[in-house]
Design a protein around this motif. Structure first.
Motif, PDB file in Angstrom:
ATOM      1  N   VAL B  91      48.817 -12.615   0.510  1.00  0.00           N
ATOM      2  CA  VAL B  91      48.042 -11.913  -0.515  1.00  0.00           C
ATOM      3  C   VAL B  91      46.834 -11.213   0.115  1.00  0.00           C
ATOM      4  O   VAL B  91      46.423 -11.545   1.228  1.00  0.00           O
ATOM      5  N   ILE B  92      46.293 -10.246  -0.624  1.00  0.00           N
ATOM      6  CA  ILE B  92      45.059  -9.585  -0.219  1.00  0.00           C
ATOM      7  C   ILE B  92      43.997  -9.937  -1.251  1.00  0.00           C
ATOM      8  O   ILE B  92      44.256  -9.858  -2.457  1.00  0.00           O
ATOM      9  N   GLY B  93      42.827 -10.347  -0.781  1.00  0.00           N
ATOM     10  CA  GLY B  93      41.771 -10.725  -1.715  1.00  0.00           C
ATOM     11  C   GLY B  93      40.431 -10.144  -1.312  1.00  0.00           C
ATOM     12  O   GLY B  93      40.250  -9.670  -0.192  1.00  0.00           O
ATOM     13  N   VAL B  94      39.513 -10.190  -2.265  1.00  0.00           N
ATOM     14  CA  VAL B  94      38.150  -9.728  -2.024  1.00  0.00           C
ATOM     15  C   VAL B  94      37.241 -10.949  -2.009  1.00  0.00           C
ATOM     16  O   VAL B  94      37.312 -11.786  -2.915  1.00  0.00           O
ATOM     17  N   VAL B  95      36.401 -11.068  -0.973  1.00  0.00           N
ATOM     18  CA  VAL B  95      35.470 -12.192  -0.898  1.00  0.00           C
ATOM     19  C   VAL B  95      34.396 -11.991  -1.962  1.00  0.00           C
ATOM     20  O   VAL B  95      33.725 -10.952  -1.993  1.00  0.00           O
ATOM     21  N   VAL B  96      34.248 -12.972  -2.860  1.00  0.00           N
ATOM     22  CA  VAL B  96      33.271 -12.834  -3.937  1.00  0.00           C
ATOM     23  C   VAL B  96      32.141 -13.851  -3.832  1.00  0.00           C
ATOM     24  O   VAL B  96      31.146 -13.747  -4.544  1.00  0.00           O
ATOM     25  N   GLY B  97      32.303 -14.840  -2.947  1.00  0.00           N
ATOM     26  CA  GLY B  97      31.245 -15.843  -2.822  1.00  0.00           C
ATOM     27  C   GLY B  97      31.421 -16.641  -1.559  1.00  0.00           C
ATOM     28  O   GLY B  97      32.464 -16.566  -0.903  1.00  0.00           O
ATOM     29  N   LYS B  98      30.370 -17.384  -1.197  1.00  0.00           N
ATOM     30  CA  LYS B  98      30.424 -18.114   0.063  1.00  0.00           C
ATOM     31  C   LYS B  98      29.662 -19.423  -0.105  1.00  0.00           C
ATOM     32  O   LYS B  98      28.551 -19.429  -0.642  1.00  0.00           O
ATOM     33  N   THR B  99      30.290 -20.535   0.285  1.00  0.00           N
ATOM     34  CA  THR B  99      29.586 -21.819   0.336  1.00  0.00           C
ATOM     35  C   THR B  99      29.637 -22.299   1.777  1.00  0.00           C
ATOM     36  O   THR B  99      30.155 -21.592   2.651  1.00  0.00           O
ATOM     37  N   VAL B 100      29.116 -23.521   2.033  1.00  0.00           N
ATOM     38  CA  VAL B 100      29.093 -24.022   3.404  1.00  0.00           C
ATOM     39  C   VAL B 100      30.510 -24.172   3.947  1.00  0.00           C
ATOM     40  O   VAL B 100      30.800 -23.847   5.097  1.00  0.00           O
ATOM     41  N   GLU B 101      31.430 -24.647   3.099  1.00  0.00           N
ATOM     42  CA  GLU B 101      32.779 -24.938   3.581  1.00  0.00           C
ATOM     43  C   GLU B 101      33.813 -23.874   3.256  1.00  0.00           C
ATOM     44  O   GLU B 101      34.850 -23.803   3.910  1.00  0.00           O
ATOM     45  N   HIS B 102      33.562 -23.091   2.213  1.00  0.00           N
ATOM     46  CA  HIS B 102      34.599 -22.174   1.745  1.00  0.00           C
ATOM     47  C   HIS B 102      34.050 -20.777   1.478  1.00  0.00           C
ATOM     48  O   HIS B 102      32.896 -20.609   1.136  1.00  0.00           O
ATOM     49  N   TYR B 103      34.966 -19.810   1.584  1.00  0.00           N
ATOM     50  CA  TYR B 103      34.738 -18.506   0.965  1.00  0.00           C
ATOM     51  C   TYR B 103      35.465 -18.534  -0.373  1.00  0.00           C
ATOM     52  O   TYR B 103      36.562 -19.100  -0.472  1.00  0.00           O
ATOM     53  N   LYS B 104      34.881 -17.916  -1.382  1.00  0.00           N
ATOM     54  CA  LYS B 104      35.586 -17.735  -2.660  1.00  0.00           C
ATOM     55  C   LYS B 104      36.210 -16.364  -2.625  1.00  0.00           C
ATOM     56  O   LYS B 104      35.513 -15.372  -2.415  1.00  0.00           O
ATOM     57  N   VAL B 105      37.524 -16.303  -2.834  1.00  0.00           N
ATOM     58  CA  VAL B 105      38.241 -15.036  -2.704  1.00  0.00           C
ATOM     59  C   VAL B 105      38.936 -14.711  -4.022  1.00  0.00           C
ATOM     60  O   VAL B 105      39.662 -15.542  -4.574  1.00  0.00           O
ATOM     61  N   ASP B 106      38.724 -13.507  -4.520  1.00  0.00           N
ATOM     62  CA  ASP B 106      39.403 -13.053  -5.739  1.00  0.00           C
ATOM     63  C   ASP B 106      40.744 -12.458  -5.347  1.00  0.00           C
ATOM     64  O   ASP B 106      40.808 -11.402  -4.724  1.00  0.00           O
ATOM     65  N   ILE B 107      41.825 -13.171  -5.696  1.00  0.00           N
ATOM     66  CA  ILE B 107      43.171 -12.653  -5.391  1.00  0.00           C
ATOM     67  C   ILE B 107      43.886 -12.220  -6.671  1.00  0.00           C
ATOM     68  O   ILE B 107      45.090 -12.022  -6.680  1.00  0.00           O
ATOM     69  N   GLY B 108      43.154 -12.107  -7.776  1.00  0.00           N
ATOM     70  CA  GLY B 108      43.755 -11.646  -9.027  1.00  0.00           C
ATOM     71  C   GLY B 108      44.228 -12.762  -9.928  1.00  0.00           C
ATOM     72  O   GLY B 108      44.766 -12.508 -10.997  1.00  0.00           O
ATOM     73  N   THR B 109      44.036 -14.017  -9.522  1.00  0.00           N
ATOM     74  CA  THR B 109      44.429 -15.148 -10.360  1.00  0.00           C
ATOM     75  C   THR B 109      43.299 -15.465 -11.344  1.00  0.00           C
ATOM     76  O   THR B 109      42.235 -14.857 -11.293  1.00  0.00           O
TER      77      THR B 109
END
Lengths: 251, 250
Positions: B91-109
């Motif tokens: 999938v292709i996603g857009v990074v919408v947020g960032k925490t210490v452990e994860h990036y939050k990625v919008d993949i359309g879900t």
């Protein structure tokens, strides 16, 4: 007796159907459905993010918004929203998308009677277009009983409805013939007496006015017959859309 | 009306596309699901099919019923626009947020997916990639569960290599239907071949309906985007005419 609606010759004739799917660019699914001069446009968004307040842990939240032809939504629109939401909730497999929101917006485009039935049919086409998992499809038809002649008229126009003693809206699913195969309920044999037969598959029924029990079952019977035509039409509409999508992949 | 006729000749149904609507039942005789059969074969259900309360199997989406004899697999191929994550899909996603452990990625879900900051080739606690909010990521769904946010990764876990996944720099992103995205992933896809005959370009296609395009000039990128979007409901000849007309105007 001839009908007030001069385009039709028989009391059990429906107005011509029209439908169009995938009309709107930014929704996940959309459809328009017409019964002659009545037209409803429906859009579906989902499974989408849900507000924390509305979130359900084990299933999708279904929200129905009805928009009238003119002016602000009133009591009638709220009743339509509730009728549609409560009939759809058992039909949609909302357990497959927990903690999400499914928003259905219904916009009346033209009103010439039977808006509730038109809206039901538009909603099911939009849900099919959006790929929302469903237990079955539905088809809806309205009928009325004439005040003078006590004749049952299917799919009445606004003009005809002004002379109604009672009106009846029915919604049937497409599993009725399955049930008849399994011997649970015999639905569409011609020689069976009117009424009693078709109620197995009723998803929704709404009646207003004065009528006898026998008249009610007769209305149910005629609407069931007519709903088969709506089911057939929905199947054809979906088939046409899929054929268009597949024309490139086929030799 | 509710039962569907399926002819099994060879591995795939040969009698044209079998269209099913929600509520249509899989014929138990063909699928080997006859009651009380001790040697009933195992059946595998893919997207669009669900077992119902009365042990029958019904379609839940409108689409074309597909079947392979190998493994007795059945599924419904349908088109929609909203993505529902499934493990293993690119999938292709857009990074919408960032925490210490994860990036939050919008993949359309419905909910944003999680991409671990260490889920990249060669990433360690000391040496992490720095991805800005708004960046495009080409990644694989590593975990998909209806009750949880999907999890993503940008490397192949068996080799530790990137396998082409990672941040997509420059280029342009468009959104198409999931059915068109699946069709574009087919190596024989017509529209990409037609466009490739005229201009060179790079593309990444996500199963979530997002298509990334990169070419030498913006006007080429715009043309490619328009051609791909227009091609969805055209047949082969119309596609060729459309692409030719677009290049004549260029």
């Amino acid at each position: 007796m001839s009908r007030l609606d001069r385009t039709r010759t028989s009391a059990h004739q429906l107005r011509p159907f029209f439908s169009s799917q995938n009309l709107l660019n930014r929704s996940d699914g959309s459809a328009q459905f017409d019964f002659g001069g009545s037209s409803v446009l429906c859009s579906v968004v989902g499974p989408a993010e849900v507000k924390l307040r509305d979130e359900k842990l084990d299933k999708a939240t279904i929200e129905v918004v009805a928009r009238p032809l003119v002016g602000l939504p009133g009591v009638k629109d709220k009743a339509l929203e509730q009728n549609i939401r409560e009939s759809l909730e058992p039909l949609i497999l909302s357990g497959l998308h927990p903690r999400t929101m499914l928003q259905i917006v219904i916009q009346t485009m033209k009103d010439d009677g039977c808006i509730l039935s038109t809206a039901f049919n538009a909603v099911i086409l939009a849900l099919l277009d959006a790929g929302i998992p469903l237990k079955s499809i539905l088809g809806s038809v309205t009928c009325m009983i004439d005040a003078q002649s006590s004749e049952i008229l299917l799919d009445p126009t606004t003009e005809e409805l002004s002379r109604a003693r009672s009106t009846h809206v029915f919604v049937f699913d497409n599993k009725s013939s399955v049930q008849s195969e399994q011997g649970k309920m015999n639905v569409d044999t011609d020689d069976q007496e009117a009424g009693t037969s078709s109620l197995a598959a009723v998803l929704f029924s709404d009646s207003t006015g004065m009528f006898t029990e026998q008249e009610y079952f007769e209305c149910a019977h005629f609407c069931f017959k007519a709903s088969q035509a709506v089911h057939g039409f929905i199947r054809t509409a979906v088939q046409k859309k899929l054929e268009k999508e597949y024309q490139q992949t086929q030799a | 009306m509710a039962s569907i006729k399926v002819e099994q000749t060879g591995s795939i149904i040969s009698t044209g596309p079998q269209i099913v609507l929600p509520g249509d039942l899989l014929p138990s005789a063909e699928t080997g699901l006859l009651e009380d059969a001790p040697t009933a074969p195992v059946i595998k259900l893919g997207p669009g099919l669900q077992p119902m309360d009365d042990d029958s199997i019904a379609a839940v989406k409108a689409g074309v019923l597909k079947h392979t004899a190998v493994g007795n697999r059945w599924w419904v191929e349908s088109n929609q626009r909203r993505y529902v994550a499934a493990a293993g899909e690119s999938v292709i996603g857009v990074v919408v947020g960032k925490t210490v452990e994860h990036y939050k990625v919008d993949i359309g879900t419905a909910q944003p997916a999680l991409l671990g900051v260490l889920a990249f080739e060669g990433a360690t606690k000391r040496n992490k990639p720095d991805i800005k909010i708004g960046a495009l990521i080409y990644c694989r769904v590593s975990l998909a569960n209806k009750d949880m946010e999907a999890e993503l990764e940008c490397f192949n876990p068996s080799t530790g290599k990137a396998d082409g996944y990672g941040e997509l720099k420059s280029g342009f992103l468009i959104k198409v239907s999931l059915g068109l995205a699946r069709r574009l992933l087919d190596p024989k896809t017509l529209i990409l071949r037609l466009l490739g005959q005229h201009i060179p370009f790079e593309t990444a296609i996500g199963m979530n309906g997002k298509v990334w395009i990169h070419s030498a000039e913006p006007k080429h990128t715009i043309l490619i985007c328009n051609a791909i979007k227009n091609s969805e409901y055209l047949n082969k000849d119309e596609c060729a005419v459309m692409v030719k007309a677009l290049f004549e105007k260029l």
